[in-house]
Scaffold this motif. Structure first.
Motif, short mmCIF file in Angstrom:
data_model
loop_
_atom_site.label_atom_id
_atom_site.label_comp_id
_atom_site.label_asym_id
_atom_site.label_seq_id
_atom_site.Cartn_x
_atom_site.Cartn_y
_atom_site.Cartn_z
N THR A 1 -3.13 -5.36 1.18
CA THR A 1 -2.69 -6.00 2.44
C THR A 1 -3.89 -6.43 3.19
OG1 THR A 1 -0.71 -4.96 2.32
CG2 THR A 1 -1.10 -6.31 4.52
N LYS A 2 -4.81 -5.44 3.48
CA LYS A 2 -5.91 -5.56 4.55
C LYS A 2 -6.93 -6.39 3.81
CE LYS A 2 -3.07 -2.68 6.16
NZ LYS A 2 -2.97 -1.33 6.20
N SER B 1 -4.04 -0.29 0.32
CA SER B 1 -3.21 -1.45 0.82
C SER B 1 -4.18 -2.75 0.55
CB SER B 1 -3.20 -1.29 2.21
OG SER B 1 -2.51 -2.24 2.81
N ASP C 1 -6.84 7.19 -0.50
CA ASP C 1 -6.66 5.84 -0.01
C ASP C 1 -8.13 5.48 0.37
OD1 ASP C 1 -5.89 3.81 2.00
OD2 ASP C 1 -4.39 4.92 2.57
N TRP D 1 -4.77 -4.88 9.72
CA TRP D 1 -6.06 -5.32 9.88
C TRP D 1 -6.73 -5.72 8.62
CZ3 TRP D 1 -9.22 -2.52 6.66
CH2 TRP D 1 -8.72 -1.22 5.95
N GLY E 1 0.92 -1.08 0.00
CA GLY E 1 -0.05 0.02 -0.10
C GLY E 1 0.83 1.21 0.00
N ALA E 2 1.94 1.21 0.64
CA ALA E 2 2.90 2.22 0.81
C ALA E 2 3.29 2.54 -0.58
CB ALA E 2 3.96 2.18 1.67
C1 LIG Z 1 -2.03 -0.33 6.04
C2 LIG Z 1 -2.37 0.79 5.36
C3 LIG Z 1 -1.62 1.42 4.35
C4 LIG Z 1 -0.16 0.85 3.82
O1 LIG Z 1 -0.16 -0.33 3.19
P1 LIG Z 1 0.87 -1.31 3.32
O2 LIG Z 1 0.15 -2.54 2.36
O3 LIG Z 1 1.32 -1.87 4.72
O4 LIG Z 1 1.92 -0.78 2.80
C5 LIG Z 1 -1.99 2.82 3.75
N1 LIG Z 1 -3.36 3.03 4.04
C6 LIG Z 1 -4.01 2.61 5.08
C7 LIG Z 1 -5.26 3.10 5.48
C8 LIG Z 1 -3.57 1.47 5.81
O5 LIG Z 1 -4.27 0.80 6.82
#
Ligand SMILES: *Cc1c(COP(=O)(O)O)cnc(C)c1O
Length: 381
Positions: A203-204, A201, A179, A334, A82-83
């Motif tokens: 990832t979430k 992200s 975002d 999360w 996400g970064a």
């Molecule tokens: C975790 C997060 C990010 C960053 O994402 P990564 O996948 O950890 O690099 C960006 N924005 C929000 C709102 C997040 O919760």
């Protein structure tokens, strides 16, 4: 496009892969061509061809097509976090001397980009309270090129009026970036409100199994192609084919995971609202949230993360409470299968006004299990 079709059929190209139901992982760095002419053609059309996995890879492409379709955007780039999505997207839109207006307290590494890194290249940022539209208008200057949004924002879940801000930005030729990690495209589709670039992200919620770090940038074909040929290929923060494959697996269950987390969250909040141990709750759909109307207009469903402040401000008691919960892991991130608690006291000193804040993420456990756990441990406060 129908959501089930996107998640189960779109871009699977099974005829190319032995009609396998699950797609293969094309674990290769480069792709060979039988003739120099075909190789030359590919080089000249790199965005749509398979030459090298830093640019394109069939497993990653399959995921990009599904993510773009979910978003209702023309195109999507998957990146390694996400970064990376944030930095690629923001840097792609600014030059030295330009100005950004950002919602205040954006995600920490977006904040770091705008306060620490971009000033080195003469790009300055003004941070505004995003709950008031006029703040964006007042902060914009002739040099403003980007409005950066996060709705709702991390920790305290303030919203921004996306349609109003997007219309204003368009009238000034300013690019809007949001975002949208908290919502996902299933809950909020910023493109429909006129936002230019939507970043995640992944990832979430999108991956949702706490085993992949990934990011996405969605937008018009023109903007995504521009980012591809510049920041994306240069910074090289790619998503590996194996991680893209894990994400394809994860997308199959995205709607059902979000539904479960959302429904459980509402039950947990109903319980917490009646607890005399809680001072305050921050959640977009709370009855006492002054922005609840806006939340209902912009967001299609309540999501699974909220913050509470405990009445008890004693740090050792708060620590004990967090550590005693059996169904909440103390962790960052999360959006996975597991419920999490993130205590503010891990980030601030004991005398900080925010010390009793706890951010909860509700995973896929049964509501009764979670509520019993909270009930047992809140009673000890
Ligand atoms: C975790 C997060 C990010 C960053 O994402 P990564 O996948 O950890 O690099 C960006 N924005 C929000 C709102 C997040 O919760």
């Amino acid at each position: 496009m129908n959501q089930s079709f996107i998640l189960n059929q779109l871009a699977e190209d099974r005829e190319n892969y032995f009609h396998a139901v699950a797609p293969p992982i094309i674990q290769t760095s480069n792709f060979a061509y039988p003739t120099v002419d075909e190789f030359k053609f590919a080089i000249e059309n790199e965005k749509d061809q398979h030459i090298y996995t830093r640019g394109n890879n069939p497993t990653v492409d399959m995921l990009c097509k599904k993510m773009a379709a979910l978003e209702g955007s023309e195109d999507c780039l998957m990146v390694g976090s996400g970064a990376a999505a944030i930095s690629n997207a923001v840097i792609s839109q600014v030059n030295a001397g330009d100005h950004i207006v950002s919602v205040k307290n954006p995600y920490s590494w977006a904040n770091h980009l705008m306060t620490r890194i971009l000033p080195r290249f003469k790009v300055e940022t003004t941070f505004v309270d995003g709950t008031v539209f006029e703040n964006f208008v007042e902060a914009c200057k002739p040099e403003t090129k980007v409005i950066y949004l996060e709705s709702p924002s991390s920790w305290t879940f303030e919203l921004q009026d996306l349609a109003q801000i997007a219309a204003f930005a368009k009238s000034r030729g300013i690019i809007t970036i949001i975002d949208n990690s908290y919502c996902t495209a299933l809950c909020q589709r910023p493109i429909d409100f006129g936002i230019d670039l939507v970043i995640y992200s992944a990832t979430k919620y999108y991956n949702g199994h706490s085993d992949v770090v990934a990011g996405a940038i969605c937008g018009s074909k023109e903007k995504i192609t521009q980012i591809f040929h510049n920041e994306f290929m240069t910074f090289g923060n790619i998503l590996a084919p194996h991680n893209a494959w894990l994400m394809l697996r994860s997308l199959r269950t995205l709607p059902i995971r979000l539904k479960q987390s959302s429904e459980t969250t509402l039950k947990v909040l109903e319980y917490l609202q009646n607890s005399d141990k809680i001072e305050r709750i921050w959640y977009p759909f709370s009855d006492d949230n002054p922005q609840k109307d806006l939340a209902q207009r912009q967001m299609k469903m309540p999501m699974g993360m909220f913050t509470v402040a405990l009445k008890n401000r004693n740090v050792s008691t708060i620590k004990k409470f967090c550590e005693s919960l059996q169904n909440f892991l103390i962790a960052v991130s999360w959006g996975g299968h597991e419920s999490l608690i993130m205590p503010k006291c891990a980030f601030v000193e004991a005398n900080d006004p925010q010390v009793s804040m706890l951010r909860f993420y509700i995973g896929l456990e049964e509501a009764s299990t979670i509520i019993e756990d909270l009930d047992k441990n809140l009673a000890l406060l």
